[in-house]
Motif scaffolding. Structure first.
Motif, PDB file in Angstrom:
ATOM      1  N   SER A  97       0.817  -1.059   0.103  1.00 13.61           N
ATOM      2  CA  SER A  97      -0.138   0.148   0.052  1.00 13.61           C
ATOM      3  C   SER A  97       0.924   1.224  -0.066  1.00 13.61           C
ATOM      4  O   SER A  97       2.169   1.150   0.458  1.00 13.61           O
ATOM      5  CB  SER A  97      -1.019   0.115   1.121  1.00 13.61           C
ATOM      6  OG  SER A  97      -0.247  -0.103   2.443  1.00 13.61           O
ATOM      7  N   ALA A  98       0.260   2.397  -0.451  1.00 14.11           N
ATOM      8  CA  ALA A  98       1.166   3.606  -0.619  1.00 14.11           C
ATOM      9  C   ALA A  98       0.248   4.637  -0.816  1.00 14.11           C
ATOM     10  O   ALA A  98      -0.861   4.492  -1.218  1.00 14.11           O
ATOM     11  CB  ALA A  98       2.194   3.386  -1.722  1.00 14.11           C
ATOM     12  N   PRO A  99       0.800   6.208  -0.453  1.00 13.08           N
ATOM     13  CA  PRO A  99      -0.158   7.150  -1.021  1.00 13.08           C
ATOM     14  C   PRO A  99      -0.434   7.015  -2.549  1.00 13.08           C
ATOM     15  O   PRO A  99       0.591   6.802  -3.288  1.00 13.08           O
ATOM     16  CB  PRO A  99       0.719   8.282  -0.392  1.00 13.08           C
ATOM     17  CG  PRO A  99       1.763   7.712   0.401  1.00 13.08           C
ATOM     18  CD  PRO A  99       1.938   6.331   0.024  1.00 13.08           C
ATOM     19  N   LEU A 100      -1.430   7.645  -2.741  1.00 12.92           N
ATOM     20  CA  LEU A 100      -1.855   7.699  -4.334  1.00 12.92           C
ATOM     21  C   LEU A 100      -0.953   8.473  -5.048  1.00 12.92           C
ATOM     22  O   LEU A 100      -0.379   8.167  -6.300  1.00 12.92           O
ATOM     23  CB  LEU A 100      -3.188   8.212  -4.524  1.00 12.92           C
ATOM     24  CG  LEU A 100      -3.819   8.617  -5.822  1.00 12.92           C
ATOM     25  CD1 LEU A 100      -3.895   7.274  -6.756  1.00 12.92           C
ATOM     26  CD2 LEU A 100      -5.034   9.337  -5.879  1.00 12.92           C
ATOM     27  N   ALA A 101      -0.054   9.537  -4.218  1.00 14.09           N
ATOM     28  CA  ALA A 101       0.697  10.249  -5.033  1.00 14.09           C
ATOM     29  C   ALA A 101       1.908   9.501  -5.420  1.00 14.09           C
ATOM     30  O   ALA A 101       2.760   9.646  -6.575  1.00 14.09           O
ATOM     31  CB  ALA A 101       1.192  11.661  -4.096  1.00 14.09           C
ATOM     32  N   ASP A 102       2.453   8.650  -4.454  1.00 10.46           N
ATOM     33  CA  ASP A 102       3.605   7.890  -4.778  1.00 10.46           C
ATOM     34  C   ASP A 102       3.265   6.773  -6.055  1.00 10.46           C
ATOM     35  O   ASP A 102       4.048   6.585  -6.752  1.00 10.46           O
ATOM     36  CB  ASP A 102       3.720   6.873  -3.607  1.00 10.46           C
ATOM     37  CG  ASP A 102       4.432   8.125  -2.756  1.00 10.46           C
ATOM     38  OD1 ASP A 102       4.879   8.926  -2.847  1.00 10.46           O
ATOM     39  OD2 ASP A 102       4.707   7.455  -1.335  1.00 10.46           O
ATOM     40  N   VAL A 103       2.022   6.336  -6.146  1.00 16.60           N
ATOM     41  CA  VAL A 103       1.430   5.180  -7.104  1.00 16.60           C
ATOM     42  C   VAL A 103       1.609   6.003  -8.457  1.00 16.60           C
ATOM     43  O   VAL A 103       2.103   5.421  -9.482  1.00 16.60           O
ATOM     44  CB  VAL A 103       0.143   4.764  -6.641  1.00 16.60           C
ATOM     45  CG1 VAL A 103      -0.303   3.905  -7.968  1.00 16.60           C
ATOM     46  CG2 VAL A 103       0.343   3.721  -5.515  1.00 16.60           C
ATOM     47  N   LEU A 104       1.006   7.258  -8.378  1.00 17.01           N
ATOM     48  CA  LEU A 104       1.015   7.853  -9.803  1.00 17.01           C
ATOM     49  C   LEU A 104       2.436   8.321 -10.230  1.00 17.01           C
ATOM     50  O   LEU A 104       2.830   8.306 -11.521  1.00 17.01           O
ATOM     51  CB  LEU A 104       0.102   9.162  -9.368  1.00 17.01           C
ATOM     52  CG  LEU A 104      -1.296   8.887  -9.578  1.00 17.01           C
ATOM     53  CD1 LEU A 104      -2.233  10.075  -9.273  1.00 17.01           C
ATOM     54  CD2 LEU A 104      -1.930   8.032 -10.739  1.00 17.01           C
ATOM     55  N   ASP A 105       3.288   8.735  -9.249  1.00 14.81           N
ATOM     56  CA  ASP A 105       4.578   9.002  -9.610  1.00 14.81           C
ATOM     57  C   ASP A 105       5.423   7.732 -10.076  1.00 14.81           C
ATOM     58  O   ASP A 105       6.064   7.936 -11.102  1.00 14.81           O
ATOM     59  CB  ASP A 105       5.247   9.571  -8.358  1.00 14.81           C
ATOM     60  CG  ASP A 105       6.660   9.906  -8.633  1.00 14.81           C
ATOM     61  OD1 ASP A 105       6.835  11.141  -9.576  1.00 14.81           O
ATOM     62  OD2 ASP A 105       7.547   9.402  -8.283  1.00 14.81           O
ATOM     63  N   GLU A 106       5.047   6.610  -9.461  1.00 17.50           N
ATOM     64  CA  GLU A 106       5.840   5.361 -10.004  1.00 17.50           C
ATOM     65  C   GLU A 106       5.381   4.957 -11.534  1.00 17.50           C
ATOM     66  O   GLU A 106       6.142   4.793 -12.314  1.00 17.50           O
ATOM     67  CB  GLU A 106       5.231   4.120  -9.019  1.00 17.50           C
ATOM     68  CG  GLU A 106       6.145   2.897  -9.540  1.00 17.50           C
ATOM     69  CD  GLU A 106       5.993   1.742  -8.398  1.00 17.50           C
ATOM     70  OE1 GLU A 106       6.500   0.903  -8.744  1.00 17.50           O
ATOM     71  OE2 GLU A 106       5.389   2.064  -7.381  1.00 17.50           O
ATOM     72  N   ALA A 107       4.017   5.192 -11.631  1.00 15.87           N
ATOM     73  CA  ALA A 107       3.338   4.918 -12.986  1.00 15.87           C
ATOM     74  C   ALA A 107       4.021   6.001 -14.150  1.00 15.87           C
ATOM     75  O   ALA A 107       4.287   5.679 -15.346  1.00 15.87           O
ATOM     76  CB  ALA A 107       2.003   5.048 -13.137  1.00 15.87           C
ATOM     77  N   ALA A 108       4.411   7.325 -13.585  1.00 17.41           N
ATOM     78  CA  ALA A 108       4.724   8.315 -14.543  1.00 17.41           C
ATOM     79  C   ALA A 108       6.109   8.291 -14.734  1.00 17.41           C
ATOM     80  O   ALA A 108       6.659   8.801 -15.915  1.00 17.41           O
ATOM     81  CB  ALA A 108       4.155   9.600 -14.129  1.00 17.41           C
ATOM     82  N   ALA A 109       7.018   7.743 -13.827  1.00 15.93           N
ATOM     83  CA  ALA A 109       8.356   7.765 -13.854  1.00 15.93           C
ATOM     84  C   ALA A 109       9.150   7.307 -15.099  1.00 15.93           C
ATOM     85  O   ALA A 109       9.915   8.148 -15.620  1.00 15.93           O
ATOM     86  CB  ALA A 109       8.976   6.899 -12.588  1.00 15.93           C
ATOM     87  N   GLY A 119       2.706  16.911 -15.341  1.00 15.68           N
ATOM     88  CA  GLY A 119       2.525  17.720 -14.029  1.00 15.68           C
ATOM     89  C   GLY A 119       1.619  17.065 -13.138  1.00 15.68           C
ATOM     90  O   GLY A 119       0.591  16.074 -13.563  1.00 15.68           O
ATOM     91  N   MET A 120       1.604  17.152 -11.802  1.00 12.53           N
ATOM     92  CA  MET A 120       0.539  16.530 -11.079  1.00 12.53           C
ATOM     93  C   MET A 120      -0.055  17.392 -10.106  1.00 12.53           C
ATOM     94  O   MET A 120       0.278  18.349  -9.689  1.00 12.53           O
ATOM     95  CB  MET A 120       1.492  15.573 -10.071  1.00 12.53           C
ATOM     96  CG  MET A 120       2.219  14.351 -10.658  1.00 12.53           C
ATOM     97  SD  MET A 120       1.273  12.993 -10.775  1.00 12.53           S
ATOM     98  CE  MET A 120       2.373  11.715 -11.562  1.00 12.53           C
ATOM     99  N   GLU A 121      -1.405  17.400 -10.406  1.00  6.20           N
ATOM    100  CA  GLU A 121      -2.313  18.133  -9.649  1.00  6.20           C
ATOM    101  C   GLU A 121      -3.013  17.429  -8.657  1.00  6.20           C
ATOM    102  O   GLU A 121      -4.175  17.089  -9.254  1.00  6.20           O
ATOM    103  CB  GLU A 121      -3.291  18.973 -10.479  1.00  6.20           C
ATOM    104  CG  GLU A 121      -2.259  20.027 -10.958  1.00  6.20           C
ATOM    105  CD  GLU A 121      -3.117  21.075 -11.986  1.00  6.20           C
ATOM    106  OE1 GLU A 121      -4.349  21.036 -11.778  1.00  6.20           O
ATOM    107  OE2 GLU A 121      -2.680  21.718 -13.101  1.00  6.20           O
ATOM    108  N   LEU A 122      -2.799  16.877  -7.695  1.00  4.22           N
ATOM    109  CA  LEU A 122      -3.428  15.833  -6.655  1.00  4.22           C
ATOM    110  C   LEU A 122      -4.116  16.327  -5.498  1.00  4.22           C
ATOM    111  O   LEU A 122      -5.000  15.647  -5.078  1.00  4.22           O
ATOM    112  CB  LEU A 122      -2.457  14.829  -6.366  1.00  4.22           C
ATOM    113  CG  LEU A 122      -1.469  14.130  -7.409  1.00  4.22           C
ATOM    114  CD1 LEU A 122      -0.618  13.131  -7.043  1.00  4.22           C
ATOM    115  CD2 LEU A 122      -2.407  13.732  -8.579  1.00  4.22           C
ATOM    116  N   GLY A 123      -3.804  17.408  -4.932  1.00  3.79           N
ATOM    117  CA  GLY A 123      -4.396  18.228  -3.816  1.00  3.79           C
ATOM    118  C   GLY A 123      -4.473  16.910  -2.763  1.00  3.79           C
ATOM    119  O   GLY A 123      -3.712  16.128  -2.594  1.00  3.79           O
ATOM    120  N   PRO A 124      -5.593  17.011  -1.738  1.00  3.80           N
ATOM    121  CA  PRO A 124      -5.518  16.130  -0.605  1.00  3.80           C
ATOM    122  C   PRO A 124      -5.630  14.671  -1.088  1.00  3.80           C
ATOM    123  O   PRO A 124      -5.114  13.799  -0.296  1.00  3.80           O
ATOM    124  CB  PRO A 124      -6.957  16.582  -0.078  1.00  3.80           C
ATOM    125  CG  PRO A 124      -7.192  17.994  -0.314  1.00  3.80           C
ATOM    126  CD  PRO A 124      -6.684  18.225  -1.877  1.00  3.80           C
TER     127      PRO A 124
END
Length: 218
Positions: A97-109, A119-124
């Motif tokens: 499990s991980a924060p959504l921000a980390d999962v999306l960053d891994e997908a985009a890397a 760019g990432m606009e994720l907010g809360p």
């Protein structure tokens, strides 16, 4: 076409299953390291007690003294190895499990250095803890790759929370799909990519969105 689609999905599922087995292996390693700690401590304790009881004889038996020293060094080395393995295993378990921000960053890397700015606009919503599922990451990566391939300058990844759902949007500033194809998005072998075009160095097979949709639906 059906056979080729099936083969493409099978290859994707094989890679995902391998990653999931590796994650499971991390848990097994952590448990094994924990369970083996006690008998290893016993071996080291018995070796130390033998060295104390045989102290008078060790002066005349250098071979025995060396064996006992080797036994204790080996026990220490096993302890260090198990400690590092247990730490790695626990780290792998945390990756379930991980924060959504980390999962999306891994997908985009893999696509951050391919021209378009991501760019990432994720907010809360970026702080929400989600399952770090191999299929989810692979599907999101396919969508981001598609956006980067066709973007003029920028790809925006946005996230929000809608009651019980997390909504993720991936937008690019490219030309978009022709209107007559919008209703068919996610079907196999649907591609507007041509060989030698600015969208990429290869002709698309039209399976990326199909595989992404299949994984996300699961």
């Amino acid at each position: 076409e059906l056979a080729a689609t099936r083969d493409a999905l099978a290859a994707t599922q094989l890679g995902l299953a391998r990653e999931q087995r590796l994650q499971h292996l991390g848990g097994v390693v952590a448990a094994a390291a924990h369970e083996m700690g006690t008998p290893l401590a016993t071996i080291k304790l018995v070796a130390s007690e033998l060295a104390d009881e045989l102290a008078d004889q060790l002066a005349d038996r250098p071979d025995l003294a060396e064996d006992l020293s080797l036994l204790r060094r080996s026990a220490d080395r096993c302890r260090d190895i198990l400690r590092s393995m247990g730490s790695a295993g626990k780290d792998d378990l945390l990756l379930h499990s991980a924060p959504l921000a980390d999962v999306l960053d891994e997908a985009a890397a893999p696509h951050r250095q391919r021209g378009a700015r991501i760019g990432m606009e994720l907010g809360p919503a970026g702080a929400l803890i989600v399952r770090r599922d191999a299929g989810l990451i692979h599907a999101l990566r396919n969508l981001i790759q598609n956006a980067v391939d066709f973007a003029s300058v920028t790809v925006e990844v946005r996230a929000s929370r809608d009651q019980a759902r997390i909504v993720v949007e991936i937008r690019d500033d490219g030309p978009g799909y022709p209107a007559h194809l919008l209703g068919r998005l996610g079907e196999p072998y649907l591609s507007t990519r041509k060989a030698g075009s600015s969208a990429g160095p290869y002709e698309g097979m039209g399976l990326g969105l199909f595989i992404a949709r299949t994984l996300l639906e699961r």
